[in-house]
Write a protein that holds these residues in place. Structure first.
Motif, PDB file in Angstrom:
ATOM      1  N   TRP A 173       0.743  -1.055   0.242  1.00  0.00           N
ATOM      2  CA  TRP A 173      -0.145   0.054  -0.018  1.00  0.00           C
ATOM      3  C   TRP A 173       0.866   1.385   0.163  1.00  0.00           C
ATOM      4  CZ3 TRP A 173      -5.000   0.916  -0.920  1.00  0.00           C
ATOM      5  CH2 TRP A 173      -5.304   2.030  -0.882  1.00  0.00           C
ATOM      6  N   ALA A 174       0.259   2.290  -0.449  1.00  0.00           N
ATOM      7  CA  ALA A 174       0.937   3.706  -0.430  1.00  0.00           C
ATOM      8  C   ALA A 174      -0.037   4.646  -0.472  1.00  0.00           C
ATOM      9  CB  ALA A 174       1.792   3.875  -1.961  1.00  0.00           C
ATOM     10  N   LYS A 175       0.163   5.577   0.537  1.00  0.00           N
ATOM     11  CA  LYS A 175      -0.658   6.694   0.662  1.00  0.00           C
ATOM     12  C   LYS A 175      -0.962   7.616  -0.396  1.00  0.00           C
ATOM     13  CE  LYS A 175      -0.538   6.894   5.673  1.00  0.00           C
ATOM     14  NZ  LYS A 175      -0.157   7.879   6.766  1.00  0.00           N
ATOM     15  N   PHE A 176      -2.197   7.952  -0.507  1.00  0.00           N
ATOM     16  CA  PHE A 176      -2.237   9.104  -1.785  1.00  0.00           C
ATOM     17  C   PHE A 176      -1.380  10.309  -1.608  1.00  0.00           C
ATOM     18  CE2 PHE A 176      -4.599  12.384  -3.924  1.00  0.00           C
ATOM     19  CZ  PHE A 176      -4.767  11.784  -5.090  1.00  0.00           C
ATOM     20  N   THR A 177      -1.534  10.804  -0.373  1.00  0.00           N
ATOM     21  CA  THR A 177      -0.687  11.962  -0.228  1.00  0.00           C
ATOM     22  C   THR A 177       0.788  11.814  -0.354  1.00  0.00           C
ATOM     23  OG1 THR A 177      -0.895  11.565   2.419  1.00  0.00           O
ATOM     24  CG2 THR A 177      -2.427  12.835   1.710  1.00  0.00           C
ATOM     25  N   ASP A 178       1.220  10.636  -0.098  1.00  0.00           N
ATOM     26  CA  ASP A 178       2.727  10.459  -0.379  1.00  0.00           C
ATOM     27  C   ASP A 178       2.997  10.097  -1.661  1.00  0.00           C
ATOM     28  OD1 ASP A 178       3.095  10.639   2.458  1.00  0.00           O
ATOM     29  OD2 ASP A 178       2.788   8.475   2.643  1.00  0.00           O
ATOM     30  N   ASP A 179       2.243   9.423  -2.557  1.00  0.00           N
ATOM     31  CA  ASP A 179       2.730   9.198  -4.050  1.00  0.00           C
ATOM     32  C   ASP A 179       1.244   8.801  -4.576  1.00  0.00           C
ATOM     33  OD1 ASP A 179       3.458   8.212  -6.330  1.00  0.00           O
ATOM     34  OD2 ASP A 179       5.187   7.410  -5.621  1.00  0.00           O
ATOM     35  N   VAL A 187      -4.192   0.267  -5.299  1.00  0.00           N
ATOM     36  CA  VAL A 187      -5.495   0.359  -4.947  1.00  0.00           C
ATOM     37  C   VAL A 187      -6.344  -0.405  -6.141  1.00  0.00           C
ATOM     38  CG1 VAL A 187      -6.526   2.574  -6.044  1.00  0.00           C
ATOM     39  CG2 VAL A 187      -7.377   1.779  -3.780  1.00  0.00           C
ATOM     40  N   THR A 188      -5.867  -0.548  -7.295  1.00  0.00           N
ATOM     41  CA  THR A 188      -6.732  -0.974  -8.526  1.00  0.00           C
ATOM     42  C   THR A 188      -7.302  -2.473  -8.134  1.00  0.00           C
ATOM     43  OG1 THR A 188      -5.362   0.380 -10.027  1.00  0.00           O
ATOM     44  CG2 THR A 188      -6.520  -1.552 -10.858  1.00  0.00           C
ATOM     45  N   LEU A 189      -6.492  -3.301  -7.876  1.00  0.00           N
ATOM     46  CA  LEU A 189      -6.634  -4.597  -7.717  1.00  0.00           C
ATOM     47  C   LEU A 189      -7.578  -5.115  -6.537  1.00  0.00           C
ATOM     48  CD1 LEU A 189      -6.162  -7.314  -8.726  1.00  0.00           C
ATOM     49  CD2 LEU A 189      -4.378  -7.745  -7.633  1.00  0.00           C
ATOM     50  N   PRO A 190      -7.666  -4.389  -5.177  1.00  0.00           N
ATOM     51  CA  PRO A 190      -8.411  -4.373  -4.330  1.00  0.00           C
ATOM     52  C   PRO A 190     -10.039  -3.984  -4.723  1.00  0.00           C
ATOM     53  CG  PRO A 190      -6.347  -3.729  -3.235  1.00  0.00           C
ATOM     54  CD  PRO A 190      -6.318  -3.558  -4.618  1.00  0.00           C
ATOM     55  N   VAL A 191      -9.858  -2.833  -5.516  1.00  0.00           N
ATOM     56  CA  VAL A 191     -11.006  -2.006  -5.935  1.00  0.00           C
ATOM     57  C   VAL A 191     -11.838  -3.149  -6.924  1.00  0.00           C
ATOM     58  CG1 VAL A 191     -12.010  -0.301  -7.220  1.00  0.00           C
ATOM     59  CG2 VAL A 191     -10.431   0.320  -5.301  1.00  0.00           C
ATOM     60  N   LEU A 192     -11.009  -3.580  -7.993  1.00  0.00           N
ATOM     61  CA  LEU A 192     -11.625  -4.413  -8.987  1.00  0.00           C
ATOM     62  C   LEU A 192     -12.402  -5.733  -8.147  1.00  0.00           C
ATOM     63  CD1 LEU A 192      -9.079  -4.476 -11.735  1.00  0.00           C
ATOM     64  CD2 LEU A 192     -11.307  -3.454 -11.723  1.00  0.00           C
ATOM     65  N   CYS A 193     -11.586  -6.511  -7.240  1.00  0.00           N
ATOM     66  CA  CYS A 193     -12.210  -7.652  -6.693  1.00  0.00           C
ATOM     67  C   CYS A 193     -13.411  -7.086  -5.652  1.00  0.00           C
ATOM     68  CB  CYS A 193     -11.001  -8.011  -5.622  1.00  0.00           C
ATOM     69  SG  CYS A 193      -9.584  -8.837  -6.433  1.00  0.00           S
ATOM     70  N   LEU A 194     -13.261  -6.044  -5.105  1.00  0.00           N
ATOM     71  CA  LEU A 194     -14.471  -5.637  -4.387  1.00  0.00           C
ATOM     72  C   LEU A 194     -15.721  -5.089  -5.111  1.00  0.00           C
ATOM     73  CD1 LEU A 194     -15.196  -5.489  -1.239  1.00  0.00           C
ATOM     74  CD2 LEU A 194     -14.532  -3.131  -1.231  1.00  0.00           C
ATOM     75  N   SER A 195     -15.541  -4.685  -6.117  1.00  0.00           N
ATOM     76  CA  SER A 195     -16.671  -4.002  -7.065  1.00  0.00           C
ATOM     77  C   SER A 195     -17.317  -4.996  -8.160  1.00  0.00           C
ATOM     78  CB  SER A 195     -16.168  -2.903  -7.816  1.00  0.00           C
ATOM     79  OG  SER A 195     -14.973  -3.380  -8.869  1.00  0.00           O
ATOM     80  N   MET A 196     -16.864  -6.181  -8.309  1.00  0.00           N
ATOM     81  CA  MET A 196     -17.244  -7.085  -9.306  1.00  0.00           C
ATOM     82  C   MET A 196     -18.696  -7.760  -8.991  1.00  0.00           C
ATOM     83  SD  MET A 196     -15.342  -7.574 -12.131  1.00  0.00           S
ATOM     84  CE  MET A 196     -15.262  -6.113 -11.763  1.00  0.00           C
ATOM     85  N   HIS A 197     -18.836  -8.090  -7.736  1.00  0.00           N
ATOM     86  CA  HIS A 197     -20.135  -8.475  -7.212  1.00  0.00           C
ATOM     87  C   HIS A 197     -21.203  -7.581  -7.172  1.00  0.00           C
ATOM     88  CE1 HIS A 197     -23.150 -10.030  -4.432  1.00  0.00           C
ATOM     89  NE2 HIS A 197     -22.910 -11.343  -4.673  1.00  0.00           N
ATOM     90  N   GLN A 198     -20.861  -6.398  -6.928  1.00  0.00           N
ATOM     91  CA  GLN A 198     -21.636  -5.238  -6.514  1.00  0.00           C
ATOM     92  C   GLN A 198     -22.156  -4.723  -7.765  1.00  0.00           C
ATOM     93  OE1 GLN A 198     -23.592  -4.440  -3.711  1.00  0.00           O
ATOM     94  NE2 GLN A 198     -22.402  -6.612  -3.239  1.00  0.00           N
TER      95      GLN A 198
END
Length: 320
Positions: A173-179, A187-198
Motif C-alpha cells: 500500500w501507498a498513501k495517496f498523499t505520499d505518492d 488500490v486498483t486490484l482491491p477495488v476491482l475485486c470488491l466491485s465485481m459482485h456489486q
C-alpha cells in the motif's frame, strides 16, 4: 422556505435519535462482551503464563476490574473528549489508528462504489434493447459474477493480474498523499475485486427497474412523439428507477465496507478490516470497540442519507 425545510429537519432529527440509540446499544454490547469471556479480560489478553501482578496491573490500567456500566460510562466520557486511549501492544493512540485505517478503507469502498455504477448505464442500454445479444450476454455475465463469492474473485484476480500478467502488485500500500500514482497502482486490484459482485447486483436491479419503467404508458407516448431514445431514458426513465437504485447503492456501500475485511486481509492493505482482524487476534478490546463504534456511525449515516434521498428524488415520497 423554512416550512419546506422543516420536514427534512424533523426527519434528520428522528433518524439521528434512532442512530444514537443503536450506537449506545451496540457499543455497550461490545463492552459487555469482554466480561463474558472465561476468566478475566486481562488473563485472556496476557495468556496463561501471566503473573497475578501483571493481570492486576492490566485490569487496573484498562478498567477491566470495574463493573460493565462503569467501564462503559468511562469509555463514553473519553469518547466525547476525543481520547480513546492507547492500543494494547503498539501503544499508539487508538483514535489516530482508527482514523488512519478508516481513510484506507473508505478510499477502497468509495472507488469500488464508483466502479460499480457502470452497471447503471449498461442496464439502461440493455433494458432499451431487451432480448438482443447484448442483453443476453450481460445477463449471463452478471449471473456468473453474482454466483462467484468475493474471496474466489480475490484469488482469481490476484493470480491473473499479479502473477501471470504482472500488471498489478499482489500486496502492499501507498498513501495517496505520499505518492498518488503508487496509490493508484496498489488500490486498483482491491477495488476491482470488491466491485465485481456489486456491479453485477446493481446491474440486475437497475435493468429490471428500467424494463418495468419503459413499459409505462407515458414512455410509450414519448416514443410515439418521436423523442430520441437517449432523451427518454435520461429524462423519463431514470428518475422513477432511482429510488430502487439508491437503495441498492446504500446496501452496496455498507457491503463494501464490510467486504473490505476479505480484500484487505488478502492483499495486506492497512485498512479497517485488516486492523480489526489483527485486533481480534491480539485481544485488543479497546481497539475493537473503537472500530465497531465507527462502523455503526457509518451505517447510520448511510441509511439516513438513503432515506432522505428518496424524498429528494421523488416528491411523492413524504419525509417523516
Amino acid at each position: 422556505m423554512l416550512n419546506s425545510a422543516l420536514p427534512y429537519v424533523r426527519a434528520i432529527s428522528s433518524r439521528l435519535l434512532a442512530g444514537i440509540l443503536v450506537f449506545l446499544l451496540v457499543t455497550f454490547s461490545a463492552t459487555a462482551l469482554s466480561s463474558l469471556a472465561p476468566g478475566s479480560a486481562a488473563q485472556l489478553i496476557l495468556g496463561d503464563y501471566a503473573t497475578p501482578e501483571q493481570i492486576a496491573a492490566l485490569n487496573t490500567a484498562y478498567g477491566f476490574d470495574l463493573p460493565v456500566w462503569q467501564r462503559y460510562l468511562a469509555w463514553l466520557g473519553n469518547l466525547l473528549r476525543g481520547d480513546l486511549g492507547l492500543t494494547m501492544f503498539s501503544q499508539q493512540p487508538i483514535l489516530g489508528v482508527v482514523l488512519d485505517r478508516a481513510a484506507v478503507t473508505f478510499e477502497i469502498a468509495f472507488l469500488a462504489m464508483a466502479v460499480s455504477l457502470i452497471g447503471v448505464p449498461i442496464a439502461m442500454y440493455t433494458a432499451s434493447h431487451p432480448g438482443k445479444l447484448g442483453d443476453k450476454t450481460m445477463r449471463s455475465v452478471s449471473t456468473l459474477l453474482l454466483a462467484v463469492p468475493t474471496f474466489v474473485v480475490v484469488v482469481l484476480f490476484s493470480y491473473l493480474f499479479a502473477m501471470v500478467l504482472r500488471w498489478l502488485p499482489a500486496t502492499g500500500w501507498a498513501k495517496f498523499t505520499d505518492d498518488p500514482l503508487a496509490n493508484l497502482w496498489y488500490v486498483t486490484l482491491p477495488v476491482l475485486c470488491l466491485s465485481m459482485h456489486q456491479t453485477a447486483y446493481l446491474y440486475r436491479v437497475a435493468r429490471n427497474e428500467f424494463v418495468t419503467t419503459l413499459q409505462e404508458d407515458y414512455i410509450q407516448v414519448a416514443r410515439a412523439k418521436g423523442l430520441p431514445l437517449s432523451y427518454i431514458l435520461f429524462r423519463h426513465a431514470l428518475r422513477p428507477a432511482m429510488p430502487q437504485i439508491l437503495t441498492v447503492m446504500g446496501l452496496s456501500l455498507t457491503y463494501m465496507l464490510a467486504g473490505s475485511f476479505v480484500v484487505e486481509s488478502y492483499f495486506a492493505v492497512p485498512g479497517i478490516g485488516w486492523t480489526v482482524l489483527s485486533a481480534v487476534k491480539g485481544h485488543d478490546i479497546p481497539l475493537v470497540q473503537a472500530i465497531l463504534s465507527l462502523t455503526v456511525v457509518i451505517f447510520v449515516i448511510v441509511f439516513m442519507l438513503v432515506d432522505l434521498g428518496y424524498a429528494l428524488i421523488d416528491p411523492r415520497v413524504k419525509v417523516s
